[in-house]
Design an enzyme around this catalytic site. Sequence first.
Site, PDB file in Angstrom:
ATOM      1  N   HIS A 270       0.875  -0.942  -0.143  1.00 44.90           N
ATOM      2  CA  HIS A 270      -0.273   0.117  -0.263  1.00 44.90           C
ATOM      3  C   HIS A 270       0.764   1.054  -0.420  1.00 44.90           C
ATOM      4  O   HIS A 270       0.687   2.064   0.583  1.00 44.90           O
ATOM      5  CB  HIS A 270      -0.632   0.290   1.134  1.00 44.90           C
ATOM      6  CG  HIS A 270      -2.067  -1.536   0.956  1.00 44.90           C
ATOM      7  ND1 HIS A 270      -3.711  -1.036   0.692  1.00 44.90           N
ATOM      8  CD2 HIS A 270      -2.361  -2.471   1.621  1.00 44.90           C
ATOM      9  CE1 HIS A 270      -4.054  -1.802   0.209  1.00 44.90           C
ATOM     10  NE2 HIS A 270      -3.529  -2.885   1.699  1.00 44.90           N
ATOM     11  N   ASP A 330      -0.565  -5.136   6.123  1.00 41.28           N
ATOM     12  CA  ASP A 330      -1.731  -5.999   4.903  1.00 41.28           C
ATOM     13  C   ASP A 330      -1.589  -6.356   3.644  1.00 41.28           C
ATOM     14  O   ASP A 330      -0.566  -5.014   3.473  1.00 41.28           O
ATOM     15  CB  ASP A 330      -3.002  -5.554   5.194  1.00 41.28           C
ATOM     16  CG  ASP A 330      -3.475  -4.142   4.546  1.00 41.28           C
ATOM     17  OD1 ASP A 330      -2.437  -3.115   5.481  1.00 41.28           O
ATOM     18  OD2 ASP A 330      -4.704  -3.154   4.000  1.00 41.28           O
ATOM     19  N   GLU A 331      -2.210  -6.816   3.022  1.00 41.80           N
ATOM     20  CA  GLU A 331      -2.602  -7.759   1.785  1.00 41.80           C
ATOM     21  C   GLU A 331      -0.714  -6.756   1.271  1.00 41.80           C
ATOM     22  O   GLU A 331      -0.558  -6.133  -0.217  1.00 41.80           O
ATOM     23  CB  GLU A 331      -2.998  -6.301   1.317  1.00 41.80           C
ATOM     24  CG  GLU A 331      -4.677  -7.000   1.840  1.00 41.80           C
ATOM     25  CD  GLU A 331      -5.815  -6.166   1.321  1.00 41.80           C
ATOM     26  OE1 GLU A 331      -6.731  -6.208   0.469  1.00 41.80           O
ATOM     27  OE2 GLU A 331      -5.760  -4.413   0.686  1.00 41.80           O
ATOM     28  N   VAL A 332      -0.070  -7.866   1.530  1.00 38.90           N
ATOM     29  CA  VAL A 332       1.905  -7.569   0.813  1.00 38.90           C
ATOM     30  C   VAL A 332       1.507  -8.513  -0.294  1.00 38.90           C
ATOM     31  O   VAL A 332       1.400  -9.273  -0.095  1.00 38.90           O
ATOM     32  CB  VAL A 332       2.848  -7.719   1.846  1.00 38.90           C
ATOM     33  CG1 VAL A 332       4.052  -7.712   1.041  1.00 38.90           C
ATOM     34  CG2 VAL A 332       3.022  -7.014   2.873  1.00 38.90           C
ATOM     35  N   GLU A 385      -2.715  -9.634   8.653  1.00 45.46           N
ATOM     36  CA  GLU A 385      -1.739 -10.253   8.219  1.00 45.46           C
ATOM     37  C   GLU A 385      -0.508 -10.478   9.141  1.00 45.46           C
ATOM     38  O   GLU A 385      -0.367 -11.575   8.385  1.00 45.46           O
ATOM     39  CB  GLU A 385      -1.681 -10.301   6.634  1.00 45.46           C
ATOM     40  CG  GLU A 385      -2.459  -9.803   5.267  1.00 45.46           C
ATOM     41  CD  GLU A 385      -3.744  -9.009   5.678  1.00 45.46           C
ATOM     42  OE1 GLU A 385      -4.273  -8.309   7.505  1.00 45.46           O
ATOM     43  OE2 GLU A 385      -3.749  -8.625   5.011  1.00 45.46           O
TER      44      GLU A 385
END
Length: 539
Positions: A270, A330-332, A385
Amino acid sequence: MEEAWLLVLMGMVGVVMGGYPTVTPSVGQVWPRPQMMKTEDTYMVIRPNTFKFSTVGHDCDILQEALKRYIRIMFKSHWDPETQTNQPWRKDTGFKGYLDGVSVSLLTPCEANPHQNMDEHYEIKIDSPDAPGEGTIISQSIWGMLRGLETFSQLLVPDASAYSINSTQIMDYPRFAFRGLMLDTSRHYLPVSKIQETLDLMAMNKLNVFHWHIVDDQSFPYVSAAFPNLSKLGAFSSRHVYTADDLHTVVEYARLRGIRVLPEFDTPGHTKSWGPGQPGLLTPCYKESVPDGTFGPIDPTNHNTYDFLKTFFTEITSHFSDHYVHLGGDEVSFSCWESNPNITKFMDKHNITGSYNKLEEIYISKLLDIIANLPTKNGYLVWQEVFDNDVEIASDTVVHIWKNENLPIAWKNELDKVTSRGYHTILSSCWYLNYISYGVDWYKYYECDPQDFNGTDGQKQLVLGGEACIWGEYVDRTNLTPRTWPRASVVAEKLWSSSAHTSSTAEASPRLEEHRCRLLSRGYDVEPIWPSFCSADVN
Ligand SMILES: *[C@@H]1O[C@H](CO)[C@@H](O)[C@H](O)[C@H]1NC(C)=O
Ligand SMILES: *[C@@H]1O[C@H](CO)[C@@H](O)[C@H](O)[C@H]1NC(C)=O
Ligand SMILES: *[C@@H]1O[C@H](CO)[C@@H](O)[C@H](O)[C@H]1NC(C)=O
Ligand SMILES: *[C@@H]1O[C@H](CO)[C@@H](O)[C@H](O)[C@H]1NC(C)=O
Ligand SMILES: *[C@@H]1O[C@H](CO)[C@@H](O)[C@H](O)[C@H]1NC(C)=O
């Protein structure tokens, strides 16, 4: 003849005496519902031009500002000094006299800043058996006093020229210490005035943590003194930014309302908007062994990355007084790391085989180390995560649960897993207010409970609370307030009131309807939740 004319006239202007709203609002009820509230049918009358708060204990700027603010809030919309008389407003057998003052009794000196363990207990007595005809708000701490003032303001029932307040005793405190709302100022910029409006509404719902997801892929509005190119090249424009003054304004506005500001700088994913202003920070992605011109997460193999992060977060924590920062995580996406030959070389050299989770762990643990060793010795929150990927985290990390797959089993299992490993946690999975649908949607927010999972009492104690999130892809200053409220009010009651008092949407409905009308009459564009009407509709 005159009567006939009147009927015609009423028909023409559409006066219908009695329609059919879905729910009739309650009168003089409090949202979120207090832990203990006892009211009698007797009442006192408050006249705005003679009413005063008097402080009888400790005092400070937070209290003085709050007293001024609540006089404005209480007497905002219904008071017309021209028509006010000193006649009794409704002199029947229940009338117990005029309440011309309320004493505000703060028992300990004010703390400077709200914090994770702040005391929010308070008591209210209006015409109580031990002090008939009097009104008092009592609290050990300034934070409880702020909550008590909000409750007191909600007890006032307006009439044409004055307000009535029933004889009432309240003893109240929150169920959870962490009651948050997240705004996203990267997908769309939100003017400082809109953030302030949100803070006002948070205070009116006793929410106490403003989680500021300030930057993301789409834009970098934070103006850094050490790295001015981050916003120069990463913000939407030179005007879509938050300066140090803006941050100060927001933090101070929140402080005066007993609200913590938790800044989030989400890494290593992000972070697209960080790239232009800080060359070398992001990982160049490769396609068929040449860079394809796009960038992935922060490059964890580059030494300079960590020097940058240290300077950057030292600056961030100087702007925010809270002990905690939110570090994201998050969301790597691993595909860019996989494509980059330098990353592969680094992994071979350090004997990291197979999993990119391990690489993420190297990054996160270095970052956590930097944060823990800042002069301000901050604590941190991370999105789930980081925990899910088995990254080693400090024992005082707060894990923020947000995923909502296979509703609601996944997040219940996650609460169990996180707390069984001894970590503190907050829940957002069931409270993503950016998702909208047709129909009455607040029941599902009300039916979600962060302690409703299979775990021991000890595990449940590790749940600090929860947070409503309003992601900004489809939200800007035009629809922020109606989309957030009163749905965030529903979350606020779940987090403040006891579980026994929040088990029935039917019981909550008339109070929520009254609260929505109350916020509307205070001047906020909070959206309707079903067919209904409020007296403020016609103004
Ligand atoms: C306040 O008193 C009135 C009568 O004066 C009564 O009708 C009403 O139910 C009471 N409200 C509450 C919240 O107890
Ligand atoms: C900021 O960006 C400008 C334009 O790309 C560049 O010329 C300048 O060297 C950069 N400054 C810093 C401190 O990196
Ligand atoms: C890979 O590393 C080398 C040596 O540090 C550097 O010169 C080169 O720019 C890097 N390439 C990429 C795409 O990261
Ligand atoms: C790499 O890891 C393997 C498996 O854990 C181990 O046997 C080997 O000795 C390690 N090599 C180095 C250079 O650390
Ligand atoms: C919790 O335990 C009960 C009884 O063992 C079980 O029926 C239920 O599915 C469990 N819930 C979750 C979310 O695992």
